[in-house]
Design an enzyme around this catalytic site. Structure first.
Site, PDB file in Angstrom:
ATOM      1  N   GLU A 110       0.840  -1.203   0.000  1.00  0.00           N
ATOM      2  CA  GLU A 110       0.000   0.000   0.000  1.00  0.00           C
ATOM      3  C   GLU A 110       0.872   1.249   0.000  1.00  0.00           C
ATOM      4  OE1 GLU A 110      -2.894  -0.215   3.150  1.00  0.00           O
ATOM      5  OE2 GLU A 110      -3.698  -2.109   2.426  1.00  0.00           O
ATOM      6  N   HIS A 121      -7.961   1.476   1.402  1.00  0.00           N
ATOM      7  CA  HIS A 121      -7.856   1.218   2.851  1.00  0.00           C
ATOM      8  C   HIS A 121      -8.622   2.284   3.646  1.00  0.00           C
ATOM      9  CE1 HIS A 121      -5.114  -0.737   6.124  1.00  0.00           C
ATOM     10  NE2 HIS A 121      -6.304  -0.405   6.622  1.00  0.00           N
TER      11      HIS A 121
HETATM   12  C1  MLT Z   1      -7.013  -0.725  11.597  1.00  0.00           C
HETATM   13  O1  MLT Z   1      -6.184  -1.618  11.687  1.00  0.00           O
HETATM   14  O2  MLT Z   1      -7.461  -0.154  12.582  1.00  0.00           O
HETATM   15  C2  MLT Z   1      -7.485  -0.257  10.261  1.00  0.00           C
HETATM   16  O3  MLT Z   1      -7.069  -1.098   9.241  1.00  0.00           O
HETATM   17  C3  MLT Z   1      -7.103   1.154   9.992  1.00  0.00           C
HETATM   18  C4  MLT Z   1      -5.638   1.385  10.173  1.00  0.00           C
HETATM   19  O4  MLT Z   1      -4.820   0.535   9.871  1.00  0.00           O
HETATM   20  O5  MLT Z   1      -5.292   2.436  10.684  1.00  0.00           O
END
Ligand code: MLT
Length: 324
Positions: free
Chosen positions: A263, A281
């Site tokens: 990503e 995401h």
């Molecule tokens: C999480 O792990 O809380 C979500 O995927 C969002 C993020 O990674 O900040």
């Protein structure tokens, strides 16, 4: 000495409140420069990150004054928690605060796929009116397979039930008499059975050494040809070339991905496929979730700096002074 370093874009009233009580330095792009982060971290008593700052053992070794690392989010794959614990640093996360937003996005992805909504929208905006091209399917009466029966899996399944979906779950760490699964009237099955029986397979796996490429060619081959695969968990759990092949060979009907193995990703075949929905995401990115996440992480970091135990400690390493 400054108190708290925030190395990503984390803002809001909770951060403002933190600034009234502590000396907070916010460098939203610092995560992009690990050498600079490492050079500065020794000055601070706390670090707050999202998922982009790589909190490695090397960074932790340089964090000689840091008492607490606050993760604004649920996943811990960017933090070497064991190294932090060995160094006596408390790690906190926000495991519940964005779960509803992620679950709602999963329902959204199912609806987008089942009704071809992204393609119909693009086509209609382009001036077409092709009603018959976009014949879809109901979610009603279909089976949702939850892979990973934690809180997000549970909340997704609960919402899917409102659509009349039946629920299967796979999770080796959950017992068949689990109260949440009982409440869903869900069957806990092995992964092969889940893949074979589900009309939608939704990944809720964390990124761990055991879950890498969990969804591979063999597993996609077990799914129904009419089934959809959705992933708002972590990109590393999917072997993307195998997913591309499964879609090309029509072993599954479509996929919606909020997360990717890298990503941001390089543009590749997934970006060209009609039966694929791609998102950057954003599952946890709602105003409500981010407000909860920011409030929780700021409160916990403040608690540790004030010698109190955090509400959302990861693991068991809490410095002795928090219990005095
Ligand atoms: C999480 O792990 O809380 C979500 O995927 C969002 C993020 O990674 O900040």
């Amino acid at each position: 000495m400054p108190d708290i370093l925030i190395s990503e874009n984390i803002q809001g009233v909770a951060v403002d409140a933190l600034r009234e009580r502590f000396d907070v330095v916010i460098l939203p792009d610092l995560w992009k420069d690990p050498a600079r982060l490492k050079a500065q971290i020794g000055l601070f008593r706390a670090l707050i990150v999202r998922n982009q700052t790589q909190v490695t053992a090397e960074l932790i070794a340089a964090a000689s004054n840091v008492a607490v690392i606050g993760r604004a989010g649920a996943g811990l794959d960017n933090i070497d928690v064991k190294a932090a614990q060995r160094a006596g640093i408390v790690v906190t996360s926000t495991p519940d605060q964005n779960a509803i937003s992620v679950a709602e996005l999963c329902i959204g992805m199912m609806l987008l796929l089942a009704r071809h909504l992204t393609n119909a929208h693009a086509n209609t905006r382009a001036g077409q009116w092709n009603r018959h091209q976009y014949m879809g399917n109901e979610l009603y009466g279909k089976t949702l397979g939850i892979v990973g029966a934690g809180r997000i899996g549970f909340l997704t399944a609960k919402r899917a039930q409102a659509f009349g979906m039946k629920i299967l779950a796979y999770d080796p760490f959950v017992s068949p008499d689990n109260i949440l699964l009982s409440e869903l009237n869900a069957s806990l099955v092995d992964i092969d059975e889940l893949l074979e029986r589900s009309d939608v397979v939704s990944s809720h796996l964390p990124a761990t050494p055991d879950t890498g490429h969990f969804f591979n060619a063999a597993r996609f081959s077990r799914m129904k040809r009419s089934a959809f695969f959705i992933n708002a968990s972590r990109g590393s759990v999917v072997c993307e070339p195998d997913l591309v092949a499964a879609l090309q060979e029509k072993k599954i009907a479509g996929a919606a991905l909020d997360v990717r193995s890298v990503e941001p990703p390089q543009t590749g075949q997934l970006e060209t496929m009609e039966n694929v929905i791609l998102l950057p995401h954003i599952a946890a990115f709602t105003h409500e979730a981010q407000q909860r996440v920011t409030t929780a992480v700021c409160q916990d970091v403040a608690r540790v700096l004030n010698g109190q135990p955090p509400h959302n400690a990861v693991g068991a390493a809490i410095p002795e002074q928090t219990f005095q």
